[in-house]
Motif scaffolding. Structure first.
Motif, PDB file in Angstrom:
ATOM      1  N   ASN A  68      33.448   0.366 -55.188  1.00 25.57           N
ATOM      2  CA  ASN A  68      32.923  -0.487 -54.119  1.00 25.57           C
ATOM      3  C   ASN A  68      32.033  -1.596 -54.674  1.00 25.57           C
ATOM      4  O   ASN A  68      32.123  -2.753 -54.244  1.00 25.57           O
ATOM      5  CB  ASN A  68      32.139   0.344 -53.099  1.00 25.57           C
ATOM      6  CG  ASN A  68      33.039   1.271 -52.307  1.00 25.57           C
ATOM      7  OD1 ASN A  68      34.231   1.053 -52.220  1.00 25.57           O
ATOM      8  ND2 ASN A  68      32.448   2.310 -51.743  1.00 25.57           N
ATOM      9  N   VAL A  69      31.186  -1.266 -55.645  1.00 24.41           N
ATOM     10  CA  VAL A  69      30.295  -2.269 -56.227  1.00 24.41           C
ATOM     11  C   VAL A  69      31.106  -3.311 -56.997  1.00 24.41           C
ATOM     12  O   VAL A  69      30.866  -4.520 -56.869  1.00 24.41           O
ATOM     13  CB  VAL A  69      29.254  -1.594 -57.145  1.00 24.41           C
ATOM     14  CG1 VAL A  69      28.500  -2.621 -57.969  1.00 24.41           C
ATOM     15  CG2 VAL A  69      28.293  -0.754 -56.335  1.00 24.41           C
ATOM     16  N   VAL A  70      32.062  -2.884 -57.778  1.00 21.82           N
ATOM     17  CA  VAL A  70      32.878  -3.819 -58.557  1.00 21.82           C
ATOM     18  C   VAL A  70      33.675  -4.731 -57.632  1.00 21.82           C
ATOM     19  O   VAL A  70      33.777  -5.943 -57.866  1.00 21.82           O
ATOM     20  CB  VAL A  70      33.802  -3.045 -59.535  1.00 21.82           C
ATOM     21  CG1 VAL A  70      34.832  -3.963 -60.159  1.00 21.82           C
ATOM     22  CG2 VAL A  70      32.975  -2.366 -60.614  1.00 21.82           C
ATOM     23  N   THR A  71      34.218  -4.183 -56.563  1.00 17.57           N
ATOM     24  CA  THR A  71      34.961  -4.996 -55.603  1.00 17.57           C
ATOM     25  C   THR A  71      34.068  -6.035 -54.952  1.00 17.57           C
ATOM     26  O   THR A  71      34.456  -7.213 -54.801  1.00 17.57           O
ATOM     27  CB  THR A  71      35.601  -4.098 -54.532  1.00 17.57           C
ATOM     28  OG1 THR A  71      36.443  -3.140 -55.173  1.00 17.57           O
ATOM     29  CG2 THR A  71      36.426  -4.898 -53.550  1.00 17.57           C
ATOM     30  N   ALA A  72      32.866  -5.641 -54.572  1.00 17.85           N
ATOM     31  CA  ALA A  72      31.926  -6.585 -53.956  1.00 17.85           C
ATOM     32  C   ALA A  72      31.531  -7.675 -54.945  1.00 17.85           C
ATOM     33  O   ALA A  72      31.424  -8.863 -54.576  1.00 17.85           O
ATOM     34  CB  ALA A  72      30.692  -5.848 -53.454  1.00 17.85           C
ATOM     35  N   LEU A  73      31.302  -7.323 -56.204  1.00 16.92           N
ATOM     36  CA  LEU A  73      30.951  -8.319 -57.211  1.00 16.92           C
ATOM     37  C   LEU A  73      32.098  -9.291 -57.472  1.00 16.92           C
ATOM     38  O   LEU A  73      31.876 -10.501 -57.636  1.00 16.92           O
ATOM     39  CB  LEU A  73      30.535  -7.632 -58.512  1.00 16.92           C
ATOM     40  CG  LEU A  73      29.176  -6.925 -58.482  1.00 16.92           C
ATOM     41  CD1 LEU A  73      28.981  -6.116 -59.749  1.00 16.92           C
ATOM     42  CD2 LEU A  73      28.057  -7.934 -58.303  1.00 16.92           C
ATOM     43  N   GLN A  74      33.321  -8.775 -57.479  1.00 17.99           N
ATOM     44  CA  GLN A  74      34.472  -9.667 -57.670  1.00 17.99           C
ATOM     45  C   GLN A  74      34.620 -10.627 -56.484  1.00 17.99           C
ATOM     46  O   GLN A  74      34.936 -11.810 -56.673  1.00 17.99           O
ATOM     47  CB  GLN A  74      35.746  -8.851 -57.854  1.00 17.99           C
ATOM     48  CG  GLN A  74      35.837  -8.170 -59.204  1.00 17.99           C
ATOM     49  CD  GLN A  74      37.067  -7.279 -59.321  1.00 17.99           C
ATOM     50  OE1 GLN A  74      37.669  -6.903 -58.323  1.00 17.99           O
ATOM     51  NE2 GLN A  74      37.424  -6.950 -60.550  1.00 17.99           N
ATOM     52  N   GLN A  75      34.403 -10.133 -55.293  1.00 22.90           N
ATOM     53  CA  GLN A  75      34.475 -10.988 -54.087  1.00 22.90           C
ATOM     54  C   GLN A  75      33.402 -12.071 -54.155  1.00 22.90           C
ATOM     55  O   GLN A  75      33.659 -13.248 -53.867  1.00 22.90           O
ATOM     56  CB  GLN A  75      34.320 -10.136 -52.818  1.00 22.90           C
ATOM     57  CG  GLN A  75      34.311 -10.905 -51.541  1.00 22.90           C
ATOM     58  CD  GLN A  75      35.664 -11.512 -51.205  1.00 22.90           C
ATOM     59  OE1 GLN A  75      36.668 -11.262 -51.852  1.00 22.90           O
ATOM     60  NE2 GLN A  75      35.683 -12.343 -50.183  1.00 22.90           N
ATOM     61  N   GLU A  76      32.190 -11.674 -54.539  1.00 21.96           N
ATOM     62  CA  GLU A  76      31.099 -12.641 -54.661  1.00 21.96           C
ATOM     63  C   GLU A  76      31.415 -13.684 -55.733  1.00 21.96           C
ATOM     64  O   GLU A  76      31.161 -14.886 -55.547  1.00 21.96           O
ATOM     65  CB  GLU A  76      29.801 -11.908 -55.002  1.00 21.96           C
ATOM     66  CG  GLU A  76      28.598 -12.803 -55.094  1.00 21.96           C
ATOM     67  CD  GLU A  76      27.337 -12.046 -55.448  1.00 21.96           C
ATOM     68  OE1 GLU A  76      26.444 -12.666 -56.038  1.00 21.96           O
ATOM     69  OE2 GLU A  76      27.255 -10.838 -55.136  1.00 21.96           O
ATOM     70  N   ARG A  77      31.979 -13.250 -56.833  1.00 23.42           N
ATOM     71  CA  ARG A  77      32.345 -14.173 -57.910  1.00 23.42           C
ATOM     72  C   ARG A  77      33.421 -15.163 -57.442  1.00 23.42           C
ATOM     73  O   ARG A  77      33.361 -16.357 -57.742  1.00 23.42           O
ATOM     74  CB  ARG A  77      32.840 -13.370 -59.113  1.00 23.42           C
ATOM     75  CG  ARG A  77      33.094 -14.204 -60.321  1.00 23.42           C
ATOM     76  CD  ARG A  77      33.466 -13.316 -61.485  1.00 23.42           C
ATOM     77  NE  ARG A  77      33.725 -14.143 -62.650  1.00 23.42           N
ATOM     78  CZ  ARG A  77      34.292 -13.712 -63.742  1.00 23.42           C
ATOM     79  NH1 ARG A  77      34.654 -12.451 -63.831  1.00 23.42           N
ATOM     80  NH2 ARG A  77      34.504 -14.508 -64.750  1.00 23.42           N
ATOM     81  N   ARG A  78      34.402 -14.665 -56.702  1.00 17.51           N
ATOM     82  CA  ARG A  78      35.464 -15.527 -56.193  1.00 17.51           C
ATOM     83  C   ARG A  78      34.890 -16.556 -55.226  1.00 17.51           C
ATOM     84  O   ARG A  78      35.213 -17.754 -55.277  1.00 17.51           O
ATOM     85  CB  ARG A  78      36.541 -14.685 -55.495  1.00 17.51           C
ATOM     86  CG  ARG A  78      37.766 -15.491 -55.060  1.00 17.51           C
ATOM     87  CD  ARG A  78      38.747 -14.632 -54.296  1.00 17.51           C
ATOM     88  NE  ARG A  78      38.242 -14.155 -53.017  1.00 17.51           N
ATOM     89  CZ  ARG A  78      38.142 -14.910 -51.915  1.00 17.51           C
ATOM     90  NH1 ARG A  78      38.500 -16.169 -51.926  1.00 17.51           N
ATOM     91  NH2 ARG A  78      37.682 -14.391 -50.796  1.00 17.51           N
ATOM     92  N   LEU A  79      33.990 -16.104 -54.329  1.00 18.68           N
ATOM     93  CA  LEU A  79      33.380 -17.023 -53.366  1.00 18.68           C
ATOM     94  C   LEU A  79      32.457 -18.029 -54.045  1.00 18.68           C
ATOM     95  O   LEU A  79      32.331 -19.180 -53.598  1.00 18.68           O
ATOM     96  CB  LEU A  79      32.624 -16.238 -52.291  1.00 18.68           C
ATOM     97  CG  LEU A  79      33.514 -15.444 -51.331  1.00 18.68           C
ATOM     98  CD1 LEU A  79      32.667 -14.557 -50.426  1.00 18.68           C
ATOM     99  CD2 LEU A  79      34.389 -16.376 -50.504  1.00 18.68           C
ATOM    100  N   THR A  80      31.801 -17.632 -55.134  1.00 13.74           N
ATOM    101  CA  THR A  80      30.968 -18.568 -55.898  1.00 13.74           C
ATOM    102  C   THR A  80      31.831 -19.673 -56.496  1.00 13.74           C
ATOM    103  O   THR A  80      31.474 -20.861 -56.434  1.00 13.74           O
ATOM    104  CB  THR A  80      30.202 -17.829 -57.007  1.00 13.74           C
ATOM    105  OG1 THR A  80      29.374 -16.833 -56.416  1.00 13.74           O
ATOM    106  CG2 THR A  80      29.344 -18.782 -57.825  1.00 13.74           C
TER     107      THR A  80
END
Length: 103
Positions: A68-80
C-alpha cells in the motif's frame, strides 16, 4: 610354563551367543540407528516448517502494508511528474491529495 593359558581352551571361557542373537543383531542395531536418525531429521524438519509458517505470516501481515505504501508513493511520483509538465491547478490539487494520502 606357568601363567600362560592354552589358546585352545580360551574359547571355552567366552559364553557363546545363540543363533537367534547372531541373526537378529545385524538387523536390530541398524534399525535402532536409523530410527534415531529419522527422529533427529523429523525434529529438524518440524522446526523448519514452524519457522517457515512464521515467516509466511509475518510477510503476509507486513507485505500488504508495504504494498500500500509503495503504491501510494508511485502514484504521488506520477502525479508530481504530471504537475511538473503541465503546471495546472488541477494537477496540483491531485498531487496535494496524493501527498496527504501518502502521509
Amino acid at each position: 610354563m606357568s601363567g600362560t593359558s592354552d589358546p585352545k581352551a580360551r574359547h571355552r571361557l567366552v559364553p557363546r551367543r545363540s543363533l537367534r542373537t547372531q541373526l537378529i543383531m545385524p538387523i536390530v542395531a541398524p534399525a535402532l540407528a536409523l530410527t534415531g536418525l529419522w527422529g533427529y531429521t523429523a525434529a529438524g524438519l518440524a522446526g523448519e516448517q514452524i519457522q517457515l509458517q512464521d515467516d509466511a505470516e509475518r510477510t503476509a501481515t507486513t507485505g500488504g502494508r508495504t504494498l500500500n505504501v509503495v503504491t501510494a508513493l508511485q502514484q504521488e511520483r506520477r502525479l508530481t511528474a504530471l504537475w511538473q509538465t503541465s503546471r495546472s491547478a488541477a494537477a496540483r490539487g491531485a498531487l496535494d491529495q496524493a501527498r496527504t494520502k501518502t502521509d
